[in-house]
Design a protein around this motif. Structure first.
Motif, PDB file in Angstrom:
ATOM      1  N   GLN A 163      33.206 -71.454  32.226  1.00  0.00           N
ATOM      2  CA  GLN A 163      32.947 -70.025  32.022  1.00  0.00           C
ATOM      3  C   GLN A 163      33.506 -69.197  33.180  1.00  0.00           C
ATOM      4  OE1 GLN A 163      28.707 -70.256  31.838  1.00  0.00           O
ATOM      5  NE2 GLN A 163      28.641 -70.671  29.635  1.00  0.00           N
ATOM      6  N   LEU A 164      33.241 -69.665  34.379  1.00  0.00           N
ATOM      7  CA  LEU A 164      33.697 -68.941  35.563  1.00  0.00           C
ATOM      8  C   LEU A 164      35.227 -68.956  35.660  1.00  0.00           C
ATOM      9  CD1 LEU A 164      32.378 -67.379  37.786  1.00  0.00           C
ATOM     10  CD2 LEU A 164      32.230 -69.469  39.136  1.00  0.00           C
ATOM     11  N   SER A 165      35.833 -70.066  35.279  1.00  0.00           N
ATOM     12  CA  SER A 165      37.288 -70.190  35.291  1.00  0.00           C
ATOM     13  C   SER A 165      37.928 -69.122  34.411  1.00  0.00           C
ATOM     14  CB  SER A 165      37.695 -71.591  34.824  1.00  0.00           C
ATOM     15  OG  SER A 165      39.088 -71.707  34.724  1.00  0.00           O
ATOM     16  N   VAL A 166      37.419 -68.985  33.217  1.00  0.00           N
ATOM     17  CA  VAL A 166      37.956 -67.993  32.278  1.00  0.00           C
ATOM     18  C   VAL A 166      37.756 -66.581  32.824  1.00  0.00           C
ATOM     19  CG1 VAL A 166      37.653 -66.995  29.975  1.00  0.00           C
ATOM     20  CG2 VAL A 166      37.728 -69.483  30.259  1.00  0.00           C
ATOM     21  N   LYS A 167      36.548 -66.312  33.343  1.00  0.00           N
ATOM     22  CA  LYS A 167      36.237 -64.971  33.846  1.00  0.00           C
ATOM     23  C   LYS A 167      37.120 -64.608  35.053  1.00  0.00           C
ATOM     24  CE  LYS A 167      32.422 -62.177  35.565  1.00  0.00           C
ATOM     25  NZ  LYS A 167      31.035 -62.170  35.996  1.00  0.00           N
ATOM     26  N   ILE A 168      37.243 -65.516  36.003  1.00  0.00           N
ATOM     27  CA  ILE A 168      38.041 -65.233  37.207  1.00  0.00           C
ATOM     28  C   ILE A 168      39.504 -65.058  36.821  1.00  0.00           C
ATOM     29  CG2 ILE A 168      38.902 -66.230  39.360  1.00  0.00           C
ATOM     30  CD1 ILE A 168      36.117 -67.472  39.740  1.00  0.00           C
ATOM     31  N   GLN A 169      39.985 -65.923  35.943  1.00  0.00           N
ATOM     32  CA  GLN A 169      41.374 -65.818  35.513  1.00  0.00           C
ATOM     33  C   GLN A 169      41.640 -64.471  34.845  1.00  0.00           C
ATOM     34  OE1 GLN A 169      43.257 -67.624  31.872  1.00  0.00           O
ATOM     35  NE2 GLN A 169      43.732 -69.194  33.410  1.00  0.00           N
ATOM     36  N   GLU A 170      40.763 -64.043  33.962  1.00  0.00           N
ATOM     37  CA  GLU A 170      40.933 -62.742  33.300  1.00  0.00           C
ATOM     38  C   GLU A 170      40.961 -61.618  34.327  1.00  0.00           C
ATOM     39  OE1 GLU A 170      37.709 -62.535  30.502  1.00  0.00           O
ATOM     40  OE2 GLU A 170      38.765 -63.772  29.009  1.00  0.00           O
ATOM     41  N   ASN A 171      40.071 -61.683  35.320  1.00  0.00           N
ATOM     42  CA  ASN A 171      40.028 -60.641  36.360  1.00  0.00           C
ATOM     43  C   ASN A 171      41.312 -60.631  37.188  1.00  0.00           C
ATOM     44  OD1 ASN A 171      37.493 -59.811  35.549  1.00  0.00           O
ATOM     45  ND2 ASN A 171      36.415 -61.033  37.081  1.00  0.00           N
ATOM     46  N   LYS A 172      41.821 -61.799  37.494  1.00  0.00           N
ATOM     47  CA  LYS A 172      43.056 -61.870  38.288  1.00  0.00           C
ATOM     48  C   LYS A 172      44.254 -61.347  37.488  1.00  0.00           C
ATOM     49  CE  LYS A 172      41.670 -65.336  41.636  1.00  0.00           C
ATOM     50  NZ  LYS A 172      41.683 -64.509  42.823  1.00  0.00           N
ATOM     51  N   ILE A 173      44.273 -61.614  36.192  1.00  0.00           N
ATOM     52  CA  ILE A 173      45.357 -61.093  35.354  1.00  0.00           C
ATOM     53  C   ILE A 173      45.265 -59.568  35.261  1.00  0.00           C
ATOM     54  CG2 ILE A 173      46.294 -61.056  33.001  1.00  0.00           C
ATOM     55  CD1 ILE A 173      45.662 -64.089  32.881  1.00  0.00           C
ATOM     56  N   LYS A 174      44.040 -59.040  35.182  1.00  0.00           N
ATOM     57  CA  LYS A 174      43.863 -57.579  35.197  1.00  0.00           C
ATOM     58  C   LYS A 174      44.328 -57.007  36.535  1.00  0.00           C
ATOM     59  CE  LYS A 174      40.064 -57.433  31.899  1.00  0.00           C
ATOM     60  NZ  LYS A 174      38.620 -57.346  31.727  1.00  0.00           N
ATOM     61  N   GLU A 175      44.037 -57.740  37.609  1.00  0.00           N
ATOM     62  CA  GLU A 175      44.477 -57.305  38.932  1.00  0.00           C
ATOM     63  C   GLU A 175      46.007 -57.290  39.013  1.00  0.00           C
ATOM     64  OE1 GLU A 175      43.908 -58.628  43.609  1.00  0.00           O
ATOM     65  OE2 GLU A 175      42.597 -59.515  42.086  1.00  0.00           O
ATOM     66  N   LEU A 176      46.644 -58.281  38.382  1.00  0.00           N
ATOM     67  CA  LEU A 176      48.112 -58.291  38.321  1.00  0.00           C
ATOM     68  C   LEU A 176      48.623 -57.020  37.662  1.00  0.00           C
ATOM     69  CD1 LEU A 176      49.159 -61.891  37.170  1.00  0.00           C
ATOM     70  CD2 LEU A 176      49.638 -60.818  39.370  1.00  0.00           C
ATOM     71  N   ASP A 177      48.000 -56.673  36.554  1.00  0.00           N
ATOM     72  CA  ASP A 177      48.408 -55.478  35.818  1.00  0.00           C
ATOM     73  C   ASP A 177      48.264 -54.231  36.696  1.00  0.00           C
ATOM     74  OD1 ASP A 177      49.474 -54.626  33.312  1.00  0.00           O
ATOM     75  OD2 ASP A 177      47.528 -53.691  32.853  1.00  0.00           O
ATOM     76  N   ALA A 178      47.163 -54.150  37.448  1.00  0.00           N
ATOM     77  CA  ALA A 178      46.953 -53.008  38.341  1.00  0.00           C
ATOM     78  C   ALA A 178      48.013 -52.984  39.450  1.00  0.00           C
ATOM     79  CB  ALA A 178      45.554 -53.063  38.946  1.00  0.00           C
ATOM     80  N   LEU A 179      48.371 -54.149  39.964  1.00  0.00           N
ATOM     81  CA  LEU A 179      49.403 -54.207  41.003  1.00  0.00           C
ATOM     82  C   LEU A 179      50.765 -53.791  40.462  1.00  0.00           C
ATOM     83  CD1 LEU A 179      48.351 -57.492  42.840  1.00  0.00           C
ATOM     84  CD2 LEU A 179      48.333 -55.174  43.795  1.00  0.00           C
ATOM     85  N   ILE A 180      51.028 -54.133  39.211  1.00  0.00           N
ATOM     86  CA  ILE A 180      52.281 -53.706  38.580  1.00  0.00           C
ATOM     87  C   ILE A 180      52.317 -52.186  38.516  1.00  0.00           C
ATOM     88  CG2 ILE A 180      53.575 -53.643  36.404  1.00  0.00           C
ATOM     89  CD1 ILE A 180      52.530 -56.549  35.920  1.00  0.00           C
ATOM     90  N   GLN A 181      51.211 -51.600  38.071  1.00  0.00           N
ATOM     91  CA  GLN A 181      51.136 -50.145  37.948  1.00  0.00           C
ATOM     92  C   GLN A 181      51.266 -49.463  39.311  1.00  0.00           C
ATOM     93  OE1 GLN A 181      51.221 -48.913  34.879  1.00  0.00           O
ATOM     94  NE2 GLN A 181      51.070 -51.019  34.155  1.00  0.00           N
ATOM     95  N   ALA A 182      50.680 -50.080  40.351  1.00  0.00           N
ATOM     96  CA  ALA A 182      50.694 -49.490  41.687  1.00  0.00           C
ATOM     97  C   ALA A 182      51.981 -49.779  42.444  1.00  0.00           C
ATOM     98  CB  ALA A 182      49.498 -50.007  42.489  1.00  0.00           C
ATOM     99  N   GLY A 183      52.790 -50.718  41.942  1.00  0.00           N
ATOM    100  CA  GLY A 183      54.043 -51.058  42.617  1.00  0.00           C
ATOM    101  C   GLY A 183      53.860 -51.957  43.826  1.00  0.00           C
ATOM    102  N   GLY A 184      52.779 -52.702  43.888  1.00  0.00           N
ATOM    103  CA  GLY A 184      52.526 -53.614  45.006  1.00  0.00           C
ATOM    104  C   GLY A 184      53.213 -54.951  44.788  1.00  0.00           C
ATOM    105  N   GLU A 185      54.525 -54.982  45.020  1.00  0.00           N
ATOM    106  CA  GLU A 185      55.322 -56.178  44.704  1.00  0.00           C
ATOM    107  C   GLU A 185      54.901 -57.418  45.475  1.00  0.00           C
ATOM    108  OE1 GLU A 185      59.505 -55.484  45.020  1.00  0.00           O
ATOM    109  OE2 GLU A 185      59.519 -54.187  43.262  1.00  0.00           O
ATOM    110  N   ALA A 186      54.736 -57.293  46.787  1.00  0.00           N
ATOM    111  CA  ALA A 186      54.408 -58.478  47.597  1.00  0.00           C
ATOM    112  C   ALA A 186      53.066 -59.062  47.165  1.00  0.00           C
ATOM    113  CB  ALA A 186      54.387 -58.123  49.077  1.00  0.00           C
ATOM    114  N   GLU A 187      52.065 -58.197  47.002  1.00  0.00           N
ATOM    115  CA  GLU A 187      50.744 -58.659  46.576  1.00  0.00           C
ATOM    116  C   GLU A 187      50.814 -59.236  45.165  1.00  0.00           C
ATOM    117  OE1 GLU A 187      51.393 -55.501  47.517  1.00  0.00           O
ATOM    118  OE2 GLU A 187      50.309 -55.179  49.381  1.00  0.00           O
TER     119      GLU A 187
END
Length: 194
Positions: free
Chosen positions: A37-61
Protein backbone atom coordinates in the motif's frame (compact mmCIF):
# COMPACT_ATOMS: atom_id res chain seq x y z
CA UNK A 1 11.42 1.56 15.01
CA UNK A 2 8.61 0.68 12.59
CA UNK A 3 5.89 1.86 14.98
CA UNK A 4 7.69 5.14 15.64
CA UNK A 5 8.04 5.78 11.91
CA UNK A 6 4.41 4.80 11.22
CA UNK A 7 3.09 7.03 14.03
CA UNK A 8 5.19 9.97 12.85
CA UNK A 9 3.65 9.54 9.38
CA UNK A 10 7.14 9.57 7.86
CA UNK A 11 6.21 7.47 4.85
CA UNK A 12 9.70 7.28 3.35
CA UNK A 13 11.21 6.05 6.63
CA UNK A 14 8.32 3.60 7.16
CA UNK A 15 8.80 2.32 3.61
CA UNK A 16 12.51 1.68 4.22
CA UNK A 17 11.86 -0.04 7.54
CA UNK A 18 9.17 -2.25 6.00
CA UNK A 19 11.62 -3.15 3.24
CA UNK A 20 14.15 -4.26 5.89
CA UNK A 21 11.48 -6.24 7.74
CA UNK A 22 10.49 -8.04 4.55
CA UNK A 23 14.11 -8.73 3.70
CA UNK A 24 14.57 -10.41 7.08
CA UNK A 25 11.13 -12.05 7.09
CA UNK A 26 9.56 -12.27 3.59
CA UNK A 27 6.53 -14.17 4.93
CA UNK A 28 5.39 -11.36 7.26
CA UNK A 29 1.86 -10.81 5.90
CA UNK A 30 1.03 -7.51 7.62
CA UNK A 31 4.38 -5.97 6.63
CA UNK A 32 3.91 -7.12 3.04
CA UNK A 33 0.39 -5.59 2.84
CA UNK A 34 1.47 -2.29 4.37
CA UNK A 35 4.59 -2.22 2.17
CA UNK A 36 2.45 -2.74 -0.93
CA UNK A 37 0.00 0.00 0.00
CA UNK A 38 2.74 2.41 0.97
CA UNK A 39 4.73 1.57 -2.18
CA UNK A 40 1.82 2.54 -4.42
CA UNK A 41 1.09 5.71 -2.43
CA UNK A 42 4.71 6.94 -2.35
CA UNK A 43 5.19 6.15 -6.02
CA UNK A 44 2.05 8.10 -6.98
CA UNK A 45 3.23 11.07 -4.90
CA UNK A 46 6.68 11.01 -6.49
CA UNK A 47 5.16 10.89 -9.98
CA UNK A 48 2.98 13.89 -9.07
CA UNK A 49 6.12 15.62 -7.82
CA UNK A 50 7.75 14.90 -11.19
CA UNK A 51 4.84 16.58 -12.91
CA UNK A 52 5.20 19.63 -10.64
CA UNK A 53 8.93 19.81 -11.38
CA UNK A 54 8.20 19.69 -15.10
CA UNK A 55 5.79 22.60 -14.73
CA UNK A 56 8.29 24.55 -12.59
CA UNK A 57 11.22 23.84 -14.92
CA UNK A 58 13.36 22.21 -12.21
CA UNK A 59 15.44 20.06 -14.57
CA UNK A 60 18.17 18.93 -12.17
CA UNK A 61 15.68 17.96 -9.46
CA UNK A 62 13.47 16.33 -12.09
CA UNK A 63 16.33 14.17 -13.39
CA UNK A 64 17.36 13.19 -9.85
CA UNK A 65 13.79 12.24 -8.90
CA UNK A 66 13.10 10.23 -12.04
CA UNK A 67 16.33 8.30 -11.45
CA UNK A 68 15.32 7.69 -7.82
CA UNK A 69 11.92 6.38 -8.95
CA UNK A 70 13.53 4.05 -11.49
CA UNK A 71 16.05 2.73 -8.98
CA UNK A 72 13.51 2.06 -6.22
CA UNK A 73 12.23 -1.48 -5.83
CA UNK A 74 8.48 -0.83 -6.11
CA UNK A 75 5.76 -3.44 -5.70
CA UNK A 76 4.29 -2.25 -9.01
CA UNK A 77 6.36 -0.66 -11.78
CA UNK A 78 5.63 3.02 -12.45
CA UNK A 79 2.95 3.59 -15.10
CA UNK A 80 0.26 5.99 -16.23
CA UNK A 81 0.05 9.12 -18.34
CA UNK A 82 2.04 11.31 -15.94
CA UNK A 83 4.83 8.72 -15.84
CA UNK A 84 4.90 8.34 -19.63
CA UNK A 85 4.99 12.12 -19.97
CA UNK A 86 7.88 12.32 -17.49
CA UNK A 87 9.83 9.73 -19.49
CA UNK A 88 9.26 11.73 -22.70
CA UNK A 89 10.33 14.95 -20.98
CA UNK A 90 13.47 13.24 -19.71
CA UNK A 91 14.42 12.20 -23.24
CA UNK A 92 14.05 15.81 -24.36
CA UNK A 93 16.05 17.17 -21.42
CA UNK A 94 18.82 14.61 -21.90
CA UNK A 95 19.02 15.33 -25.64
CA UNK A 96 19.22 19.07 -25.00
CA UNK A 97 21.91 18.52 -22.34
CA UNK A 98 23.81 16.22 -24.71
CA UNK A 99 23.72 18.85 -27.49
CA UNK A 100 25.04 21.44 -25.08
CA UNK A 101 27.80 19.07 -23.96
CA UNK A 102 28.78 18.42 -27.59
CA UNK A 103 29.29 22.15 -28.06
CA UNK A 104 31.43 22.27 -24.90
CA UNK A 105 33.52 19.36 -26.13
CA UNK A 106 34.31 21.16 -29.40
CA UNK A 107 35.59 24.14 -27.40
CA UNK A 108 37.63 21.81 -25.17
CA UNK A 109 39.07 20.08 -28.25
CA UNK A 110 40.17 23.45 -29.61
CA UNK A 111 42.00 24.10 -26.32
CA UNK A 112 43.69 20.69 -26.47
CA UNK A 113 44.76 21.34 -30.05
CA UNK A 114 46.11 24.78 -29.18
CA UNK A 115 48.13 23.16 -26.37
CA UNK A 116 49.20 20.33 -28.72
CA UNK A 117 47.69 17.87 -26.20
CA UNK A 118 46.48 15.01 -28.39
CA UNK A 119 46.30 12.61 -25.42
CA UNK A 120 43.83 14.83 -23.57
CA UNK A 121 41.70 15.18 -26.68
CA UNK A 122 41.20 11.42 -27.16
CA UNK A 123 38.74 11.05 -24.27
CA UNK A 124 36.82 14.11 -25.47
CA UNK A 125 36.62 12.66 -28.98
CA UNK A 126 35.25 9.42 -27.54
CA UNK A 127 32.73 11.26 -25.38
CA UNK A 128 31.55 13.34 -28.36
CA UNK A 129 31.03 10.21 -30.46
CA UNK A 130 29.25 8.32 -27.66
CA UNK A 131 26.91 11.20 -26.81
CA UNK A 132 25.98 11.74 -30.44
CA UNK A 133 25.27 8.01 -30.85
CA UNK A 134 23.42 7.54 -27.56
CA UNK A 135 21.05 10.43 -28.15
CA UNK A 136 20.71 10.03 -31.92
CA UNK A 137 22.12 13.48 -32.61
CA UNK A 138 24.22 12.68 -35.68
CA UNK A 139 21.62 14.08 -38.08
CA UNK A 140 21.07 17.21 -35.99
CA UNK A 141 24.66 18.42 -35.85
CA UNK A 142 25.76 21.37 -37.94
CA UNK A 143 28.03 20.47 -40.87
CA UNK A 144 30.68 22.85 -39.51
CA UNK A 145 30.63 21.10 -36.13
CA UNK A 146 31.01 17.70 -37.78
CA UNK A 147 33.91 18.97 -39.88
CA UNK A 148 35.64 20.46 -36.83
CA UNK A 149 35.13 17.22 -34.89
CA UNK A 150 36.53 15.16 -37.77
CA UNK A 151 39.52 17.47 -38.10
CA UNK A 152 40.35 17.16 -34.37
CA UNK A 153 39.78 13.42 -34.49
CA UNK A 154 42.12 12.94 -37.46
CA UNK A 155 44.74 15.17 -35.82
CA UNK A 156 44.65 13.26 -32.51
CA UNK A 157 44.59 9.84 -34.16
CA UNK A 158 47.51 10.74 -36.43
CA UNK A 159 49.61 11.87 -33.46
CA UNK A 160 48.54 8.80 -31.48
CA UNK A 161 49.63 6.56 -34.37
CA UNK A 162 52.96 8.38 -34.57
CA UNK A 163 53.50 7.97 -30.83
CA UNK A 164 52.60 4.28 -31.05
CA UNK A 165 55.06 3.74 -33.91
CA UNK A 166 57.73 5.62 -31.96
CA UNK A 167 57.17 3.41 -28.90
CA UNK A 168 57.34 0.27 -31.05
CA UNK A 169 60.62 1.45 -32.58
CA UNK A 170 62.03 2.26 -29.13
CA UNK A 171 61.01 -1.21 -27.92
CA UNK A 172 62.68 -2.82 -30.93
CA UNK A 173 65.88 -0.82 -30.43
CA UNK A 174 65.82 -1.68 -26.71
CA UNK A 175 65.46 -5.40 -27.44
CA UNK A 176 68.28 -5.19 -30.00
CA UNK A 177 70.55 -3.42 -27.48
CA UNK A 178 69.76 -6.05 -24.85
CA UNK A 179 70.59 -8.85 -27.29
CA UNK A 180 73.89 -7.18 -28.26
CA UNK A 181 74.77 -6.77 -24.56
CA UNK A 182 73.97 -10.47 -23.93
CA UNK A 183 76.15 -11.50 -26.85
CA UNK A 184 79.03 -9.31 -25.62
CA UNK A 185 78.78 -10.82 -22.15
CA UNK A 186 78.84 -14.30 -23.64
CA UNK A 187 81.92 -13.40 -25.71
CA UNK A 188 83.70 -12.08 -22.66
CA UNK A 189 82.87 -15.29 -20.84
CA UNK A 190 84.42 -17.17 -23.76
CA UNK A 191 81.25 -18.90 -24.83
CA UNK A 192 80.50 -17.39 -28.23
CA UNK A 193 81.70 -14.70 -30.53
CA UNK A 194 79.80 -12.05 -32.37
Amino acid sequence: EYRTAARSRDEDKTFKILKMILKANPDHGAARRHFGQLSVKIQENKIKELDALIQAGGEAEFLDLIMEIEETDWVVEPKGDQWENALAVRVGVERRNAKHRLEEILVELASFRAADDWKGSLSQIGEFFNLAQEHGLEGELEADDINVYNEYKEWAEELADEARAERELENLVGRFKNRVAEMQQAEVAGQKTL
